[in-house]
Design a protein around this motif. Structure first.
Motif, short mmCIF file in Angstrom:
data_model
loop_
_atom_site.label_atom_id
_atom_site.label_comp_id
_atom_site.label_asym_id
_atom_site.label_seq_id
_atom_site.Cartn_x
_atom_site.Cartn_y
_atom_site.Cartn_z
N VAL A 1 0.84 -1.20 0.00
CA VAL A 1 0.00 0.00 0.00
C VAL A 1 0.88 1.25 0.00
CG1 VAL A 1 -1.67 1.35 1.35
CG2 VAL A 1 -1.99 -1.12 1.08
N GLU A 2 1.94 1.24 0.78
CA GLU A 2 2.83 2.42 0.83
C GLU A 2 3.51 2.65 -0.53
OE1 GLU A 2 3.02 4.72 3.17
OE2 GLU A 2 1.40 3.53 4.07
N GLN A 3 3.92 1.57 -1.18
CA GLN A 3 4.55 1.72 -2.50
C GLN A 3 3.56 2.25 -3.53
OE1 GLN A 3 6.21 -2.35 -2.57
NE2 GLN A 3 8.18 -1.43 -3.13
N LYS A 4 2.32 1.80 -3.43
CA LYS A 4 1.31 2.31 -4.37
C LYS A 4 1.06 3.80 -4.14
CE LYS A 4 -1.60 -1.12 -3.57
NZ LYS A 4 -2.76 -2.05 -3.67
N LYS A 5 1.06 4.22 -2.87
CA LYS A 5 0.95 5.66 -2.59
C LYS A 5 2.10 6.42 -3.25
CE LYS A 5 -1.09 5.63 2.06
NZ LYS A 5 -0.81 5.98 3.47
N ALA A 6 3.30 5.86 -3.17
CA ALA A 6 4.47 6.53 -3.74
C ALA A 6 4.37 6.60 -5.27
CB ALA A 6 5.75 5.80 -3.32
N GLU B 1 10.41 3.34 -7.21
CA GLU B 1 9.46 2.94 -6.16
C GLU B 1 9.20 1.44 -6.12
OE1 GLU B 1 8.94 5.07 -4.07
OE2 GLU B 1 9.14 7.00 -5.06
N LEU B 2 9.27 0.79 -7.29
CA LEU B 2 8.91 -0.64 -7.32
C LEU B 2 10.07 -1.54 -7.77
CD1 LEU B 2 5.32 -0.47 -8.91
CD2 LEU B 2 5.96 -0.39 -6.50
N GLY B 3 11.21 -0.95 -8.10
CA GLY B 3 12.36 -1.77 -8.48
C GLY B 3 12.21 -2.51 -9.79
N ARG B 4 11.36 -2.00 -10.67
CA ARG B 4 11.14 -2.68 -11.96
C ARG B 4 12.33 -2.47 -12.90
NH1 ARG B 4 8.52 -6.63 -11.27
NH2 ARG B 4 9.30 -6.20 -9.18
#
Lengths: 74, 74, 74, 74, 74, 74
Positions: A15-20, E32-35
């Motif tokens: 959830v925190e990553q999606k906010k970011a 943010e997601l390391g993609r």
């Protein structure tokens, strides 16, 4: 008045990553295009790994083939 | 032969309300554009409030900030 | 905060008709789901008839097969 | 570098069938357009039958109206 | 393996600005997601202002109503 | 009742090739999922190479970097 749709594999973002991601995507459109954040929508769609394919295989298959030290992060 | 995709926040529409949206959207295309309803598709996508952002925040955050009598209904 | 995408064949709608579709779709979401029109987006995508297919044929092909009095309006 | 989104009703495809759809769609783009499968994405979206409408009714309604030997398979 | 679709009004972004949006969106997903950027797609869709509506009016209409010093930038 | 959206770079497909893609995609859904072609929609979206990005660059940039014998066909 931009609209952004982001499709990612299910299970890779908290959830925190999606906010970011929402914050980061919005900031890009404010900074680069001068848009008003009031009307910037960002929608994240988390796709089951059985339902996402690349090079003719599902992500479930592709990810099971990576060796433990593999650097591929599709 | 139109196709309509409707994205709404998850939890705001009952099955009956979704039926009404499908019917209403279809009627608009019949009335305004003379389309044949036989080939009008309407797809509703219900998006988790953690996955929908506006002005850089998720709906979960935005909705938690509204005061009890707030009139904002984003 | 809904978002609506409407895909129609190119050439079937005038600017006035597209206004009516935007207004009609918005009204459906206000009436049926109580959404605030301030944050209702409607995007119309007009698709070239060479780029839209049904039953394995392009609309260009399908429409050329209709007889002059044909009632099919896909 | 094509991207394909496939929307189908939920419950009509097994994991194996979805694999076959991913493979088949990819093959079409390789064969017909000469694309490199390395960069072909296929995303399958399985839509609840309450959320998919045709001719103004949800699939849940449409499918409940078919007689047992009906050949309609919308 | 993310996919990003960005819808903006036609005419608000130069080729250079679109490059910056592609770069910025990609960077958000890397950070943010390391993609892996190798498999991050960003597609920008520029929508005619007659085809984009908000609060029941097209952008063409909404923008023509703004006064010269108006700060609204929907 | 499936719906398929195919996004490809603009300029890589002739009208005949697009017909073949429509036919091929439809056949996959008939063969693998038993769908009725009467209600299978395929929409092809041809994206300007300035508007499609991969690894943070537009296709226009990526394709200009390929050497004449390069095998990359993103």
């Amino acid at each position: 008045m931009p609209y952004v749709k982001v499709e990612i594999a299910k299970g890779i973002a908290s959830v925190e990553q999606k906010k970011a991601v929402i914050k980061g995507m919005t900031d890009v459109l404010v900074k680069e295009l001068g848009r008003d954040p009031e009307y910037i929508f960002v929608v994240i769609d988390e796709v089951d790994t059985d339902n996402w394919g690349r090079k003719g295989q599902s992500l479930t298959e592709l990810w099971s083939q990576r060796n433990p030290t593999g650097s591929e992060s599709t």
